[in-house]
Design an enzyme around this catalytic site. Structure first.
Site, short mmCIF file in Angstrom:
data_model
loop_
_atom_site.label_atom_id
_atom_site.label_comp_id
_atom_site.label_asym_id
_atom_site.label_seq_id
_atom_site.Cartn_x
_atom_site.Cartn_y
_atom_site.Cartn_z
N ASP A 33 -58.38 -45.96 -6.18
CA ASP A 33 -58.83 -47.30 -5.79
C ASP A 33 -58.64 -47.46 -4.28
O ASP A 33 -57.62 -47.07 -3.73
CB ASP A 33 -58.06 -48.38 -6.55
CG ASP A 33 -58.72 -49.74 -6.45
OD1 ASP A 33 -59.21 -50.24 -7.49
OD2 ASP A 33 -58.75 -50.31 -5.33
N ILE A 34 -59.63 -48.05 -3.64
CA ILE A 34 -59.59 -48.19 -2.17
C ILE A 34 -58.53 -49.20 -1.72
O ILE A 34 -58.06 -49.13 -0.58
CB ILE A 34 -61.00 -48.58 -1.66
CG1 ILE A 34 -61.21 -48.13 -0.23
CG2 ILE A 34 -61.29 -50.06 -1.85
CD1 ILE A 34 -62.66 -48.15 0.21
N ASN A 91 -61.24 -55.18 -16.35
CA ASN A 91 -61.69 -56.55 -16.14
C ASN A 91 -63.13 -56.67 -16.63
O ASN A 91 -63.92 -55.75 -16.51
CB ASN A 91 -61.62 -56.90 -14.65
CG ASN A 91 -60.20 -56.87 -14.13
OD1 ASN A 91 -59.29 -57.38 -14.79
ND2 ASN A 91 -59.98 -56.27 -12.98
N GLU A 99 -65.33 -57.27 -10.51
CA GLU A 99 -66.07 -57.28 -9.23
C GLU A 99 -67.23 -56.28 -9.24
O GLU A 99 -68.28 -56.54 -8.67
CB GLU A 99 -65.13 -56.93 -8.08
CG GLU A 99 -64.12 -58.01 -7.75
CD GLU A 99 -63.12 -57.55 -6.71
OE1 GLU A 99 -63.29 -56.46 -6.12
OE2 GLU A 99 -62.14 -58.29 -6.50
N VAL A 100 -66.97 -55.12 -9.82
CA VAL A 100 -67.98 -54.05 -9.77
C VAL A 100 -68.58 -53.90 -11.17
O VAL A 100 -67.86 -53.59 -12.13
CB VAL A 100 -67.36 -52.72 -9.32
CG1 VAL A 100 -68.42 -51.63 -9.27
CG2 VAL A 100 -66.69 -52.88 -7.95
N HIS A 104 -65.15 -49.68 -15.72
CA HIS A 104 -64.07 -48.84 -15.18
C HIS A 104 -62.75 -49.30 -15.75
O HIS A 104 -62.54 -50.48 -16.01
CB HIS A 104 -64.02 -48.91 -13.65
CG HIS A 104 -64.01 -50.31 -13.10
ND1 HIS A 104 -65.14 -51.08 -13.01
CD2 HIS A 104 -62.99 -51.07 -12.61
CE1 HIS A 104 -64.83 -52.26 -12.49
NE2 HIS A 104 -63.53 -52.28 -12.25
N HIS A 106 -58.70 -49.40 -14.80
CA HIS A 106 -57.68 -49.24 -13.77
C HIS A 106 -56.48 -48.58 -14.44
O HIS A 106 -55.98 -49.10 -15.45
CB HIS A 106 -57.23 -50.59 -13.24
CG HIS A 106 -58.29 -51.40 -12.55
ND1 HIS A 106 -58.31 -51.58 -11.19
CD2 HIS A 106 -59.35 -52.09 -13.04
CE1 HIS A 106 -59.35 -52.34 -10.86
NE2 HIS A 106 -59.99 -52.67 -11.98
P1 AMP Z 1 -62.71 -54.97 -10.76
O1 AMP Z 1 -62.30 -56.34 -10.32
O2 AMP Z 1 -62.04 -54.55 -12.03
O3 AMP Z 1 -64.21 -54.84 -10.82
O4 AMP Z 1 -62.15 -53.97 -9.66
C1 AMP Z 1 -62.93 -53.26 -8.77
C2 AMP Z 1 -62.00 -52.32 -8.02
O5 AMP Z 1 -62.79 -51.43 -7.26
C3 AMP Z 1 -61.05 -53.02 -7.04
O6 AMP Z 1 -59.70 -52.70 -7.39
C4 AMP Z 1 -61.45 -52.45 -5.69
O7 AMP Z 1 -60.34 -52.24 -4.84
C5 AMP Z 1 -62.11 -51.15 -6.07
N1 AMP Z 1 -63.10 -50.63 -5.13
C6 AMP Z 1 -64.13 -51.31 -4.57
N2 AMP Z 1 -64.86 -50.49 -3.78
C7 AMP Z 1 -64.28 -49.27 -3.87
C8 AMP Z 1 -64.57 -48.01 -3.29
N3 AMP Z 1 -65.60 -47.82 -2.46
N4 AMP Z 1 -63.77 -46.96 -3.60
C9 AMP Z 1 -62.72 -47.12 -4.44
N5 AMP Z 1 -62.40 -48.30 -5.02
C10 AMP Z 1 -63.17 -49.35 -4.73
#
Ligand code: AMP
Length: 120
Positions: A33-34, A91, A99-100, A104, A106
């Site tokens: 995770d970034i 999430n 967010e994405v 995925h 975590h």
């Molecule tokens: P979520 O809220 O579960 O969708 O979490 C998305 C996660 O993706 C967050 O913990 C971010 O820090 C992580 N994230 C976003 N962009 C990147 C990236 N380019 N590389 C790695 N992790 C990322």
């Protein structure tokens, strides 16, 4: 809601942006995770276009599901957080603050993670 192929994890899967790869096989990619929240904070994603855990559970084939679950276990063991303990979370949607929009998990550990959620 249909899968948005411009999401950042889809771009990582296509090699358009880099990631710190932890594990990869035919069905699964895992990377750091970034913005890590713990000494280990790995994101495990299926390579297929699934938005959420529900989408993955309903649409993915058995080989994809087996590969995904085994990858999570393998990474936890390799990071040594199988022994010390860890947390796995996904999430989903607005309340889950996903967010994405590419499914995925975590995988976090390497310290005491506290209670699961703060009490309101
Ligand atoms: P979520 O809220 O579960 O969708 O979490 C998305 C996660 O993706 C967050 O913990 C971010 O820090 C992580 N994230 C976003 N962009 C990147 C990236 N380019 N590389 C790695 N992790 C990322």
């Amino acid at each position: 809601m249909s899968y948005d192929p411009s999401n950042i994890f889809a771009r990582i899967l296509r090699g358009e942006i880099p990631c710190k790869k932890v594990f990869e096989d035919e069905h699964v990619l895992a990377f750091e995770d970034i913005r890590p929240l713990a000494p280990t904070h790995v994101l495990v994603i299926p390579k297929g276009p699934y938005i959420s855990v529900q989408d993955f559970a309903e649409q993915a084939g058995e080989a994809e599901i087996v590969a995904f679950v085994r990858a999570v276990g393998r990474i936890a063991r390799e990071r040594g957080i199988d022994a010390t303990g860890h947390r796995i979370l996904a999430n989903h949607g607005a309340d889950g603050r996903q967010e994405v929009p590419h499914f995925h998990l975590h995988l976090v550990g390497g310290r005491d993670l506290g209670r699961m959620l703060p009490r309101e």
